[in-house]
Design a protein around this motif. Sequence first.
Motif, PDB file in Angstrom:
ATOM      1  N   LEU A   7       0.836  -1.188   0.000  1.00 57.11           N
ATOM      2  CA  LEU A   7       0.000   0.000   0.000  1.00 57.11           C
ATOM      3  C   LEU A   7       0.875   1.244   0.000  1.00 57.11           C
ATOM      4  CD1 LEU A   7      -2.548  -1.106   2.743  1.00 57.11           C
ATOM      5  CD2 LEU A   7      -2.848  -1.235   0.271  1.00 57.11           C
ATOM      6  N   ALA A   8       0.406   2.284  -0.637  1.00 59.40           N
ATOM      7  CA  ALA A   8       1.129   3.560  -0.623  1.00 59.40           C
ATOM      8  C   ALA A   8       1.034   4.166   0.771  1.00 59.40           C
ATOM      9  CB  ALA A   8       0.534   4.505  -1.657  1.00 59.40           C
ATOM     10  N   ASP A   9       2.113   4.764   1.215  1.00 60.23           N
ATOM     11  CA  ASP A   9       2.174   5.397   2.531  1.00 60.23           C
ATOM     12  C   ASP A   9       3.158   6.550   2.425  1.00 60.23           C
ATOM     13  OD1 ASP A   9       1.744   5.902   5.186  1.00 60.23           O
ATOM     14  OD2 ASP A   9       2.592   4.042   5.924  1.00 60.23           O
ATOM     15  N   ALA A  10       3.492   7.138   3.539  1.00 67.64           N
ATOM     16  CA  ALA A  10       4.473   8.220   3.548  1.00 67.64           C
ATOM     17  C   ALA A  10       5.799   7.705   2.995  1.00 67.64           C
ATOM     18  CB  ALA A  10       4.661   8.752   4.959  1.00 67.64           C
ATOM     19  N   ILE A  11       6.469   8.528   2.239  1.00 65.60           N
ATOM     20  CA  ILE A  11       7.724   8.152   1.598  1.00 65.60           C
ATOM     21  C   ILE A  11       8.880   8.775   2.361  1.00 65.60           C
ATOM     22  CG2 ILE A  11       9.073   8.252  -0.538  1.00 65.60           C
ATOM     23  CD1 ILE A  11       6.524   6.765  -1.015  1.00 65.60           C
ATOM     24  N   TYR A  12       9.829   7.951   2.801  1.00 61.12           N
ATOM     25  CA  TYR A  12      11.051   8.466   3.414  1.00 61.12           C
ATOM     26  C   TYR A  12      12.113   8.541   2.331  1.00 61.12           C
ATOM     27  CZ  TYR A  12      15.496   8.681   5.749  1.00 61.12           C
ATOM     28  OH  TYR A  12      16.749   9.062   6.121  1.00 61.12           O
ATOM     29  N   TRP A  24       3.780   3.694  -9.341  1.00 62.73           N
ATOM     30  CA  TRP A  24       3.312   2.311  -9.239  1.00 62.73           C
ATOM     31  C   TRP A  24       3.046   1.816 -10.649  1.00 62.73           C
ATOM     32  CZ3 TRP A  24       2.783  -0.446  -4.690  1.00 62.73           C
ATOM     33  CH2 TRP A  24       2.997   0.282  -3.528  1.00 62.73           C
TER      34      TRP A  24
END
Length: 57
Positions: A7-12, A24
């Motif tokens: 799932l997409a989430d915050a990107i570090y 994606w």
Amino acid sequence: MLATDLLADAIYQDDAELGMTVHWWKLSEAGDAVRVGRIAEYGSVAGLLLAAHAQGW
């Protein structure tokens, strides 16, 4: 082993990754992007090669 159902989430992003974007794509589309030079960052290429191998390409 291949990660699935992600799932997409915050990107570090560390300093070397600043300015990079996340997309994606289907694995086959990403493979095509590597072949034409659209994806050239070595970590991404290596990860895609491992994913392709895990899928039996």
